[in-house]
Motif scaffolding. Structure first.
Motif, mmCIF file in Angstrom:
data_model
loop_
_atom_site.group_PDB
_atom_site.id
_atom_site.type_symbol
_atom_site.label_atom_id
_atom_site.label_comp_id
_atom_site.label_asym_id
_atom_site.label_seq_id
_atom_site.Cartn_x
_atom_site.Cartn_y
_atom_site.Cartn_z
ATOM 1 N N GLU A 99 -14.456 -4.150 3.030
ATOM 2 C CA GLU A 99 -14.129 -4.611 1.473
ATOM 3 C C GLU A 99 -13.130 -3.556 0.861
ATOM 4 O O GLU A 99 -12.260 -3.858 0.037
ATOM 5 C CB GLU A 99 -15.346 -4.726 0.714
ATOM 6 N N LYS A 100 -13.256 -2.374 1.288
ATOM 7 C CA LYS A 100 -12.301 -1.448 0.686
ATOM 8 C C LYS A 100 -11.229 -1.087 1.643
ATOM 9 O O LYS A 100 -10.413 -0.094 1.386
ATOM 10 C CB LYS A 100 -13.061 -0.261 0.602
ATOM 11 N N ASN A 101 -10.856 -1.896 2.825
ATOM 12 C CA ASN A 101 -9.837 -1.613 3.576
ATOM 13 C C ASN A 101 -9.929 -0.192 4.380
ATOM 14 O O ASN A 101 -8.866 0.518 4.430
ATOM 15 C CB ASN A 101 -8.415 -1.834 2.960
ATOM 16 N N LEU A 102 -11.120 0.083 4.746
ATOM 17 C CA LEU A 102 -11.173 1.426 5.484
ATOM 18 C C LEU A 102 -11.370 0.958 6.761
ATOM 19 O O LEU A 102 -12.205 0.257 7.207
ATOM 20 C CB LEU A 102 -12.252 2.214 4.719
ATOM 21 N N ASP A 103 -10.979 1.803 7.748
ATOM 22 C CA ASP A 103 -11.178 2.015 9.029
ATOM 23 C C ASP A 103 -12.040 2.926 9.581
ATOM 24 O O ASP A 103 -11.684 4.274 9.319
ATOM 25 C CB ASP A 103 -9.539 2.042 9.639
ATOM 26 N N ALA B 164 -19.663 7.199 4.082
ATOM 27 C CA ALA B 164 -19.826 7.638 2.804
ATOM 28 C C ALA B 164 -18.698 8.559 2.363
ATOM 29 O O ALA B 164 -18.194 8.647 1.431
ATOM 30 C CB ALA B 164 -20.902 8.306 2.378
ATOM 31 N N ARG B 165 -18.284 9.424 3.315
ATOM 32 C CA ARG B 165 -17.179 10.326 3.314
ATOM 33 C C ARG B 165 -15.983 9.698 3.146
ATOM 34 O O ARG B 165 -14.846 9.950 2.166
ATOM 35 C CB ARG B 165 -17.166 11.101 4.455
ATOM 36 N N LEU B 166 -15.527 8.530 3.708
ATOM 37 C CA LEU B 166 -14.371 7.832 3.987
ATOM 38 C C LEU B 166 -14.414 7.082 2.233
ATOM 39 O O LEU B 166 -13.272 6.941 1.943
ATOM 40 C CB LEU B 166 -14.345 6.779 4.878
ATOM 41 N N ILE B 167 -15.444 6.506 1.934
ATOM 42 C CA ILE B 167 -15.418 5.952 0.463
ATOM 43 C C ILE B 167 -15.068 6.833 -0.440
ATOM 44 O O ILE B 167 -14.245 6.673 -1.394
ATOM 45 C CB ILE B 167 -16.889 5.078 0.374
ATOM 46 N N LYS C 290 -3.822 -4.632 -11.118
ATOM 47 C CA LYS C 290 -4.305 -5.671 -10.308
ATOM 48 C C LYS C 290 -3.501 -5.382 -8.989
ATOM 49 O O LYS C 290 -4.001 -5.737 -7.812
ATOM 50 C CB LYS C 290 -3.742 -7.016 -10.761
ATOM 51 N N GLU C 291 -2.044 -4.955 -8.949
ATOM 52 C CA GLU C 291 -1.614 -4.731 -7.648
ATOM 53 C C GLU C 291 -2.000 -3.406 -6.671
ATOM 54 O O GLU C 291 -2.086 -3.797 -5.562
ATOM 55 C CB GLU C 291 -0.045 -4.664 -8.258
ATOM 56 N N LYS C 292 -2.510 -2.719 -7.434
ATOM 57 C CA LYS C 292 -2.977 -1.460 -6.896
ATOM 58 C C LYS C 292 -4.485 -1.660 -6.356
ATOM 59 O O LYS C 292 -4.784 -1.023 -5.326
ATOM 60 C CB LYS C 292 -2.641 -0.118 -7.625
ATOM 61 N N THR C 293 -5.123 -2.295 -7.012
ATOM 62 C CA THR C 293 -6.665 -2.288 -6.645
ATOM 63 C C THR C 293 -7.223 -3.640 -6.257
ATOM 64 O O THR C 293 -8.231 -3.840 -5.474
ATOM 65 C CB THR C 293 -7.547 -2.034 -7.806
ATOM 66 N N GLY C 294 -6.383 -4.795 -6.451
ATOM 67 C CA GLY C 294 -6.756 -6.091 -6.071
ATOM 68 C C GLY C 294 -7.707 -6.883 -7.100
ATOM 69 O O GLY C 294 -8.213 -7.720 -6.780
ATOM 70 N N LYS C 295 -8.037 -5.949 -8.289
ATOM 71 C CA LYS C 295 -9.065 -6.422 -9.144
ATOM 72 C C LYS C 295 -8.428 -6.295 -10.772
ATOM 73 O O LYS C 295 -7.479 -5.682 -10.914
ATOM 74 C CB LYS C 295 -10.263 -5.574 -9.255
ATOM 75 N N ASN C 296 -9.062 -7.522 -11.406
ATOM 76 C CA ASN C 296 -8.590 -7.115 -12.966
ATOM 77 C C ASN C 296 -9.220 -6.319 -13.416
ATOM 78 O O ASN C 296 -10.210 -5.616 -13.231
ATOM 79 C CB ASN C 296 -8.903 -8.532 -13.642
#
Length: 740
Positions: free
Chosen positions: A583-587, A622-625, A672-678
Motif C-alpha cells: 500500500e505504501k509502494n515499499l519493496d 517498520a524501519r522502511l515505513i 494528491k499528486e505526491k501522496t495519492g490521497k486527498n
C-alpha cells in the motif's frame, strides 16, 4: 535316412535356430551396407566437385559484394561538401582539408573494409589528401606508397582514363624512409573510383590483399587466382607456383563451372559487378586421394563389422541357449531349491527378481486400498484378506538446512536409507511388516499386532533415540494408529495417522504421537487484534509490533498449539506486513521477498527460531515505513507535521495553504499528486487513528474522544469512524474489551 534325421534334430535346437536368425539379420545388414557403399563410392567424386563449385560461388559473391560496397562508399565521398570546397579553392583551405582528413580516417578505421588508405588526388594543384593529412602527389607515390609497378607517371595518366571503377593488380608497396632504407606496406590492390562529371579529381582505395583474400577465400588449398577481362592476373596466391592457367577463350568458356586441364581441376566463376574471373585450382590427385582413402576406410570398417557380428552372434546364441534350458528344467522340476544362475543380467538370481516384483505388487495393492483406487486386477489377491488385527505407523521426515548444505540435497537417498532401517528394526519382531514410501517425505509401515503390544512402543522409543542423534540434520514425527480388526478399516486407519501427524509440536526433535487430542480449530487473530496490529504497522511502531507478536505467540503456547498452528499465524502476519508495504509502494528487498520468506519460515524448527524470524521481518518493515515518512518534500512534510501537531483544532485546506503562502487549489492538487490521497481524507485518517489509540489505551468518554481529535459534531465523528475503522467507536471499544 538316419543322418538326415540327426541333422534335422540338430537344426531344431534352440542354439542353431538363434544362430541362423542372427546370420539372416547380419546378411540383410551386409547387403544394405554393400549397396550403400557402392552407391556412395560412385557419387563421392561428384560431391567433392559440387562442394568446390559451391565454395567458389560463395567466395565470388563475397568479393563482389565487398567491391560494390567499396564503390558506393567512395562515390559517397564525391558528394562530401568539403570536396566541393577543395575543388573550388586551388590554395587548399586548411579547414576543409582537416575536415576531409577526418572523414577519410573514419572510413579507413572500419576493420571490415580492409582499407589500408584512401587517397584523394586533386589534378590542378597536384595535391593529395589521405588518412595522414595532405602532401604533394609526387611525394605520395614516390615515397609513401612507392612501387616499381606503379610509378608517379602512372597515377598522373589516370586522369586520361575514363573508367569509373578499375581494379589494378595487387603488388607490394613500400615507404621510402631514407635513401637506401624502406618499410614494407604489404600487398595492396589499387582501386580507382571516378565520377565522370569531375575530370580533375579521383579517389584511390588501397586494399590489403592478404586480409581481403583471407576474409572471403575458403578452400582446402591456396591455389587461387583473380583475373581481369583480358585474363591478366590481378592476384595469385603463394602456392600457385607459377602455374600456367588454361586459355580463357578455349577452356574457360562459361559452358560449365569447372574444367579438367592437365593434372588439375580449374573451378571458375565470373563476378556480376566487376566482371572479374575467380579461379580455384584443385589437383586431381587431391580428389583421387580422398576417394581412395575413404574407400580403404569404409572397406576396413565393413570387414570388421561383419567379423564382430558373426562372433557376437555365436556367443549370444550360446549364452541365451544355456540359461533358457536351465529355466525350462527348473519349471519341469518345480520343487528344486537351486536358483538358476546365468551371466546374462536378466536371468541373474530369478528368485530374487520375483521377490522384488512381489514386493512391488504389494506396494501397489496397499496404495490402492489407502487411496480407494478401483483396480480391475481380479487375479491379484487382497493383501489384507482375513481378520488379522493391524495398525499403521506413519514416519514423517523433516530435513534441516544444514543437511542440504552438507549432503548436497541428496534427500531421496537418505529417505531410502531410513526406510530400510525402519523395516529391518520392525522385521525382527513383526515378520509380516511392510514399510514403503507413501509420499515424498513420508514412510508408512503396516504392522500386524494385537492390542496392548508394549514391545512396539519400546521399538519406537529405541528408534527415537537413534534419530535424535542426528537432530542437527533432520528429525521425524511418528504417528501410531489404534489397532484395527478388519481390512475394511484400512482407509480409516490411514486417515487416523494422517490426522495425528498434524498434532506435532513446534520443537526440533523426534516425537511419537500415539493418542488423539481434542483439538480446537486452528488459531487465528480476532478482529480487534488484527486492527491493533494494523495500527502499529501503519505507524511503523517497531517496539509495539514486537510486543504484540510476543503476546500472540505466548497465547498460542499457553493453549498448546501445534506446529502447523504456529506456521499458520506466522504466514498470516507475513501477509499483513506485505499488504502494508504494498500500500505504501515499499519493496521489502530480496531477503524478505515472499518466496524467500516462505523458505526461511519452513526452516524454523522451534519457537525461538520462529520468533526471531518474525522479529526480523517486523523490525525491517517498520524501519522502511518510518524511513518513507521521514523522506518527504517541503510541502507534504509541512502538511504532515502541521496535521500531526494540530489535528485537534479546526483545520481546513485553505488554513494550511495560507501558512505556506500558496493557494488552496494548488495545495490540493500537489498533495494528491505526491501522496495519492486527498487532503481531507488524510486529515480524517490521522484523526481516526488517534481516536483508536485513545479508545484502546483509556476509558475516556466517546464524546470527549471526538473533541480531543478535532470533531465538534458526534454524528460526523461516528460517520468518519465507521468509514475508516469499519465499526462505530462504541463497538470498537467493546470488541477490544472482550478480547482482553
Amino acid at each position: 535316412m538316419q543322418k538326415v534325421l540327426q541333422l534335422k534334430l540338430k537344426t531344431d535346437s534352440l542354439f542353431i535356430r538363434l544362430l541362423i536368425s542372427f546370420l539372416i539379420i547380419i546378411g540383410l545388414l551386409v547387403s544394405f551396407n554393400f549397396y550403400s557403399f557402392a552407391f556412395f563410392r560412385n557419387n563421392i567424386q561428384d560431391e567433392i566437385i559440387q562442394y568446390n563449385t559451391s565454395n567458389l560461388k560463395n567466395t565470388t559473391e563475397g568479393f563482389e559484394k565487398h567491391f560494390q560496397l567499396l564503390n558506393n562508399l567512395v562515390l559517397g565521398l564525391y558528394m562530401n561538401d568539403q570536396v566541393g570546397l577543395l575543388l573550388n579553392n586551388k590554395n587548399m583551405n586548411y579547414y576543409p582539408s582537416r575536415q576531409m582528413t577526418r572523414d577519410v580516417q573514419n572510413v579507413v578505421s572500419n576493420p571490415l573494409l580492409y582499407i589500408d588508405n584512401l587517397v584523394l588526388y586533386f589534378k590542378d594543384s597536384s595535391f593529395i589528401l589521405d588518412k595522414s593529412g595532405s602532401t604533394r602527389a609526387e611525394t605520395m607515390f614516390s615515397k609513401f606508397y612507392q612501387s616499381d609497378a606503379y610509378p608517379y607517371d602512372f597515377w598522373k595518366n589516370q586522369f586520361k582514363d575514363n573508367d569509373a571503377f578499375h581494379i589494378y593488380p595487387a603488388v607490394d608497396f613500400k615507404e621510402i624512409i631514407f635513401k637506401n632504407a624502406s618499410s614494407p606496406r604489404g600487398k595492396l590492390f589499387p582501386i580507382i573510383v571516378k565520377n565522370k562529371f569531375i575530370q580533375n579529381f579521383y579517389i584511390t582505395a588501397f586494399i590489403d590483399a592478404d586480409k581481403l583474400i583471407h576474409a572471403y577465400h575458403r578452400s582446402i588449398n591456396d591455389n587461387f587466382y583473380i583475373l581481369d577481362h583480358q585474363g591478366t592476373a590481378l592476384f595469385s596466391s603463394n602456392m600457385t607456383d607459377g602455374k600456367i592457367l588454361p586459355d580463357p577463350a578455349s577452356e574457360l568458356d562459361g559452358s560449365a563451372s569447372y574444367k579438367k586441364h592437365g593434372d588439375s581441376y580449374y573451378f571458375y566463376k565470373t563476378g556480376s559487378f566487376t566482371g572479374l574471373t575467380y579461379v580455384n585450382i584443385i589437383p586431381v590427385q587431391n580428389i583421387s586421394s580422398q576417394v581412395t582413402r575413404l574407400n580403404y576406410t569404409l572397406i576396413s570398417l565393413f570387414i570388421a563389422a561383419v567379423a564382430i557380428s558373426l562372433i557376437a552372434s555365436i556367443l549370444f546364441s550360446m549364452q541365451i541357449h544355456s540359461p533358457v534350458k536351465q529355466i525350462i528344467r527348473s519349471f519341469q522340476q518345480f520343487n528344486t531349491r537351486n536358483p538358476v544362475r546365468s551371466r546374462i543380467k536378466e536371468f541373474q538370481d530369478i528368485h530374487t527378481v520375483l521377490a522384488n516384483k512381489n514386493s512391488l505388487l504389494k506396494y501397489y495393492a496397499y496404495s490402492n486400498e489407502l487411496k480407494k483406487i478401483n483396480r480391475n486386477f481380479h487375479e491379484l489377491k487382497d493383501p489384507l484378506t482375513g481378520n488379522r488385527p493391524f495398525l499403521f505407523i506413519l514416519f514423517q521426515l523433516t530435513f534441516k538446512h544444514r543437511f542440504y548444505d552438507e549432503f548436497s540435497a541428496d534427500s531421496d537417498r537418505a529417505i531410502n536409507f531410513i526406510r530400510e532401517y525402519i523395516n529391518r528394526a520392525l522385521l525382527e519382531k513383526y515378520a509380516d511388516s511392510s514399510a514403503f514410501q507413501i509420499e515424498n517425505n513420508q514412510i508408512l509401515t503396516l504392522i500386524f499386532a494385537d492390542d496392548g503390544d508394549a514391545q512396539l512402543l519400546e521399538i519406537l522409543e529405541q528408534l527415537k533415540k537413534v534419530f535424535d542423534l542426528d537432530r542437527d540434520l533432520c528429525y521425524l514425527t511418528i504417528a501410531v494408529s489404534t489397532v484395527h480388526q478388519h481390512s475394511s478399516e484400512f482407509t480409516s486407519a490411514y486417515e487416523q495417522v494422517i490426522k495425528r501427524i498434524q498434532q506435532r509440536k513446534l520443537m526440533d526433535e523426534t516425537q511419537i504421537i500415539g493418542e488423539e487430542e481434542d483439538r480446537t480449530p486452528a488459531y487465528s487473530l480476532n478482529l480487534n487484534l488484527e486492527r491493533e496490529f494494523e495500527i502499529y504497522m501503519q505507524s511503523g511502531n517497531e517496539l509495539e509490533l514486537i510486543r504484540f507478536t510476543h503476546k500472540v505467540l505466548a497465547m498460542m503456547q499457553k493453549k498448546d498449539a501445534s506446529a502447523s498452528d504456529f506456521y499458520q499465524i506466522a504466514e498470516l502476519l507475513s501477509r499483513k506486513v506485505f499488504r502494508a508495504l504494498t500500500e505504501k509502494n515499499l519493496d521489502p528487498g530480496p531477503d524478505y521477498a515472499a518466496d524467500q520468506l516462505s523458505n526461511r519460515l519452513a526452516d524454523c524448527h522451534n519457537l525461538d527460531q520462529l520468533t526471531q524470524l518474525l522479529e526480523q521481518l517486523l523490525s525491517h518493515s517498520a524501519r522502511l515505513i518510518r524511513q518513507k515518512k521521514e523522506a518527504r518534500d517541503v510541502i507534504t512534510s509541512f502538511v504532515y507535521e502541521y496535521i500531526e501537531n494540530n489535528y485537534a483544532e479546526d483545520i481546513s485546506l485553505d488554513t494550511v495553504a495560507d501558512k505556506m503562502n500558496i493557494t488552496g487549489g494548488y495545495l490540493s492538487s500537489y498533495f494528491k499528486e505526491k501522496t495519492g490521497k486527498n487532503f481531507i481524507d488524510y486529515l480524517n485518517e490521522i484523526r481516526i487513528t488517534k481516536a483508536k489509540e485513545i479508545l484502546l489505551q483509556s476509558n475516556m468518554r466517546i464524546q470527549d474522544v471526538a473533541l480531543k481529535v478535532g470533531y465538534q459534531n458526534m454524528n460526523s465523528f461516528n460517520r468518519m469512524f465507521k468509514k475508516y475503522a469499519g465499526s462505530t467507536p462504541s463497538a470498537f471499544r467493546q470488541t477490544h474489551a472482550k478480547s482482553d
